[in-house]
Design a protein around this motif. Sequence first.
Motif, short mmCIF file in Angstrom:
data_model
loop_
_atom_site.label_atom_id
_atom_site.label_comp_id
_atom_site.label_asym_id
_atom_site.label_seq_id
_atom_site.Cartn_x
_atom_site.Cartn_y
_atom_site.Cartn_z
N PRO A 148 0.84 -1.20 0.00
CA PRO A 148 0.00 0.00 0.00
C PRO A 148 0.88 1.25 0.00
O PRO A 148 2.10 1.16 0.18
N GLY A 149 0.25 2.39 -0.21
CA GLY A 149 1.01 3.64 -0.23
C GLY A 149 0.35 4.71 0.61
O GLY A 149 -0.86 4.70 0.82
N VAL A 150 1.17 5.62 1.13
CA VAL A 150 0.65 6.79 1.84
C VAL A 150 0.39 7.88 0.80
O VAL A 150 1.30 8.27 0.06
N VAL A 151 -0.85 8.36 0.77
CA VAL A 151 -1.26 9.33 -0.26
C VAL A 151 -2.08 10.44 0.38
O VAL A 151 -2.96 10.16 1.20
N GLU A 152 -1.79 11.68 0.01
CA GLU A 152 -2.58 12.81 0.46
C GLU A 152 -3.75 13.01 -0.49
O GLU A 152 -3.64 12.75 -1.70
N ALA A 153 -4.88 13.48 0.07
CA ALA A 153 -6.10 13.61 -0.73
C ALA A 153 -6.63 15.03 -0.72
O ALA A 153 -6.16 15.90 0.03
N ASP A 154 -7.64 15.25 -1.56
CA ASP A 154 -8.18 16.60 -1.72
C ASP A 154 -9.02 17.07 -0.54
O ASP A 154 -9.44 18.23 -0.51
N ASP A 155 -9.26 16.22 0.44
CA ASP A 155 -9.96 16.66 1.65
C ASP A 155 -8.97 17.06 2.75
O ASP A 155 -9.35 17.21 3.90
N LEU A 156 -7.68 17.19 2.36
CA LEU A 156 -6.58 17.54 3.26
C LEU A 156 -6.22 16.41 4.22
O LEU A 156 -5.46 16.61 5.17
N GLY A 157 -6.76 15.24 3.98
CA GLY A 157 -6.43 14.07 4.80
C GLY A 157 -5.30 13.26 4.18
O GLY A 157 -4.97 13.41 2.99
N THR A 158 -4.69 12.43 5.00
CA THR A 158 -3.64 11.52 4.54
C THR A 158 -4.13 10.10 4.76
O THR A 158 -4.64 9.77 5.84
N TYR A 159 -3.96 9.24 3.76
CA TYR A 159 -4.52 7.90 3.80
C TYR A 159 -3.49 6.85 3.43
O TYR A 159 -2.56 7.12 2.65
N VAL A 160 -3.67 5.68 4.00
CA VAL A 160 -2.96 4.49 3.52
C VAL A 160 -3.88 3.87 2.46
O VAL A 160 -5.01 3.48 2.76
#
Length: 272
Positions: free
Chosen positions: A20-32
């Motif tokens: 999996p990867g750590v990715v930032e999203a358009d809701d200003l959250g960070t997700y695995v």
Amino acid sequence: MEEVTGIRYVTPLREGGSVPGVVEADDLGTYVVKFVGAAQGRKALVAEVIAGELARRLGLRVPLLVRFQFDPVIGLGEPDQEIQDLLKASGGLNLGMDFLPGALGFDPLVFEVESAEAGRIVWFDALVGNVDRSWRNPNMLVWHQDLWLIDHGASLIFHHNWKGADQAADKPYDAADHALARFAPDIESAARDLAPRVDEALLREVTAQIPDEWLVDEPGFAGPDEVRRAYERVLLARAGTVGERIVLAPKQQEKQAPPEWLRTWVEGKAAK
């Protein structure tokens, strides 16, 4: 589940086979983000959704799950060609899990777990058939002194062979190597509390979270809703009696009685 769009690929996580990867999203959250193009395919993501959303509704701590739209272009800076191939194969809808900053991997020798909580987690793992929560690889995080459950892609293994899925309801669950086995899990109390809550309405609510595109073209089914009903049928049948099918200790082979001469010798040594 809410839907977000990735805007920056941060880094791969190489601990798991799915990378999996750590990715930032358009809701200003960070997700695995777990990618649909990984070797485990879309069924691993389906298992993550069902197990994660079911656990949350049963009061267990699971990072927030989101539908994650991913454009491979944002990962072009990743130098590893294998990772690049994974990202290119995962354009479109994937699964994101809220990143818990500063969380530590659970160590059963360091972090104490109450018997009641251990029982609820073991019972839940038995319900979904999670084979990936051993003391070798707990797949749990400690965040703000609380225990969080992650990585359920290896659950629901019956969906890899739908012809034998109905028999999965009666399958025992070997918890001898479970990461929480040493905390005397209170399975009986967990079963009394949780089993009645796993009803048709709850399972219908959970399976509704699975995106249609991860269920289409499943061999033997007319469409996504029929696949959802199959998951519900197996889990509903399993919930009522799974607490009785949990094996917490390895089976002990019957020991032969020692020969009389040895018993007499031991007793004589003890008397001296």
